[in-house]
Design a protein around this motif. Sequence first.
Motif, short mmCIF file in Angstrom:
data_model
loop_
_atom_site.label_atom_id
_atom_site.label_comp_id
_atom_site.label_asym_id
_atom_site.label_seq_id
_atom_site.Cartn_x
_atom_site.Cartn_y
_atom_site.Cartn_z
N ARG A 111 10.63 50.18 -16.48
CA ARG A 111 10.84 49.67 -15.13
C ARG A 111 12.19 49.00 -14.95
O ARG A 111 12.56 48.66 -13.83
CB ARG A 111 9.72 48.68 -14.78
CG ARG A 111 8.34 49.31 -14.66
CD ARG A 111 7.27 48.26 -14.46
NE ARG A 111 7.57 47.35 -13.38
CZ ARG A 111 6.85 46.26 -13.09
NH1 ARG A 111 5.79 45.98 -13.82
NH2 ARG A 111 7.18 45.48 -12.10
N SER B 55 13.77 45.88 -4.59
CA SER B 55 12.96 44.91 -3.85
C SER B 55 13.55 43.51 -3.84
O SER B 55 13.18 42.68 -3.01
CB SER B 55 11.54 44.86 -4.43
OG SER B 55 11.57 44.41 -5.79
N PHE B 56 14.48 43.22 -4.76
CA PHE B 56 14.98 41.84 -4.84
C PHE B 56 16.50 41.77 -5.05
O PHE B 56 17.24 41.34 -4.17
CB PHE B 56 14.28 41.07 -5.94
CG PHE B 56 14.66 39.61 -6.02
CD1 PHE B 56 14.10 38.68 -5.16
CD2 PHE B 56 15.60 39.16 -6.95
CE1 PHE B 56 14.46 37.34 -5.21
CE2 PHE B 56 15.97 37.83 -7.01
CZ PHE B 56 15.40 36.92 -6.13
N ASP C 25 14.89 44.69 -13.42
CA ASP C 25 13.83 45.36 -12.68
C ASP C 25 13.77 44.72 -11.29
O ASP C 25 14.50 43.77 -11.00
CB ASP C 25 12.49 45.32 -13.41
CG ASP C 25 12.00 43.92 -13.75
OD1 ASP C 25 12.72 42.94 -13.44
OD2 ASP C 25 10.91 43.80 -14.33
N GLU C 26 12.95 45.25 -10.44
CA GLU C 26 12.89 44.78 -9.04
C GLU C 26 14.27 44.86 -8.39
O GLU C 26 14.64 44.00 -7.59
CB GLU C 26 12.34 43.34 -8.97
CG GLU C 26 11.01 43.13 -9.68
CD GLU C 26 9.88 43.95 -9.09
OE1 GLU C 26 10.00 44.38 -7.93
OE2 GLU C 26 8.87 44.18 -9.80
N TRP D 168 7.47 35.04 -11.97
CA TRP D 168 8.50 35.82 -11.30
C TRP D 168 9.20 35.02 -10.21
O TRP D 168 10.43 35.07 -10.09
CB TRP D 168 7.90 37.09 -10.72
CG TRP D 168 8.76 37.75 -9.68
CD1 TRP D 168 8.53 37.87 -8.35
CD2 TRP D 168 10.04 38.38 -9.90
NE1 TRP D 168 9.57 38.52 -7.73
CE2 TRP D 168 10.51 38.85 -8.65
CE3 TRP D 168 10.83 38.59 -11.04
CZ2 TRP D 168 11.73 39.52 -8.51
CZ3 TRP D 168 12.04 39.26 -10.89
CH2 TRP D 168 12.48 39.71 -9.64
N SER E 117 13.12 34.73 -10.83
CA SER E 117 14.00 35.52 -9.98
C SER E 117 14.96 34.63 -9.21
O SER E 117 16.17 34.91 -9.12
CB SER E 117 13.19 36.38 -9.02
OG SER E 117 12.37 35.58 -8.18
#
Length: 405
Positions: A147, A123-124, A119-120, A94, A98
Amino acid sequence: MLQAVSAFPRLPSLTFTKYMLSKPIQFNSMTFSSSSSSVPSLTYPKFVSVEGADIHSRTKPDGFRFTLVSYNILAQAYVKSCFFPHSPSPSLKWKFRSNAVLQVLSNLAADFFCLQEVDEFDSFYKGKMQELGYSSIYMKRSGQRKRDGCGLFYKHDRAELVLEDKIEYNDLVKSIQDENSPNDDGSSNIQTVQPDKQKDVASKNGPKSNTEDRGDPNDPRVRLKRDCVGLLAAFKLKDPSRHVVIVANTHLYWDPELADVKLAQAEYLLSRLAQFRTLVSDRYECIPEVIVAGDFNSQPGDMVYQYLTSGDPSSKRVSESLEEPPVPLCSVYASTRGEPPFTNYTPGFTGTLDYVLFRPSNHIKPISFLELPDSNDANIAGGLPNYSHPSDHLPIGAEFEIIKE
């Protein structure tokens, strides 16, 4: 869900030799190791004009220009070594992926990004893209175990979001239930068509997402419930004429054995798009331009592709049973350089699944497209993802010009 705004194919059949670990390699504050002196660097594609010259060498524009990129970035929730045995193990982590995706997006610097398998988000991606000057809207897939979703990112100094809508393809199940009488046997008008030409490949979700777990696949209420989503958004471009552009982003279902489901989703997408376009046109007293992008999990020649590209006069319909879509569209790549040989590249499946489509008009035209590698490119040897490409899909895109009236 309408809001006014103010201000997969994953089962490779071959194994690519993995990188042996020995020497440290530095990448954006991340350390990996490799037996070679260097790890291949990220690949940054460029926009190339339809005339063949580099985008920066062209003459003064005749109107307002903007770029749009569509990219299935591969949700980290689906990244498992058993699905990608050909990929170097560190390139699947990740932290690497990412930041690699973020660097690719930053380098492309498009005005609009239509991303799938995000996804994320909270948070990202939301925060990181905001640091780069992008605002965003997001639609998560509806299944309890899902997700990822679709994200639409736009430069807020180039475009103003004025209206948005979110598409839940599971709503097709409700339409089936509404059409059926209380005493019916559960049958519906949905018809099974021939499977797409895409190879039969496994879902990256693994065994948990197969049709056996969902129920009887012959029941249309089971068959249509695939937890896929899409986004519709209207923007006022920050040009002197304040043109309005509608951008749609979607990810259709993956299974080649459910070609009828994909076609039903494509029909629902354009139905909702037509309604949205009418609303935008009435509310803002304009004729908005329309761009549709995403991962359609369908290859050129498939029913979905033929349905969506009816606006292309050279497009040949494979079936007379296909209805005329309410919004005729044309593929950017097909109308300029031809569809690429692939946008998804793994040892188990290689083919074109992603498209940027637009509604032909006298006021908008694609003037460049995002280049893609060919099968001889060393940076894709063995299959994706890898150190050069953080997803199993490649980004595609176009630069559009709004013609002055």
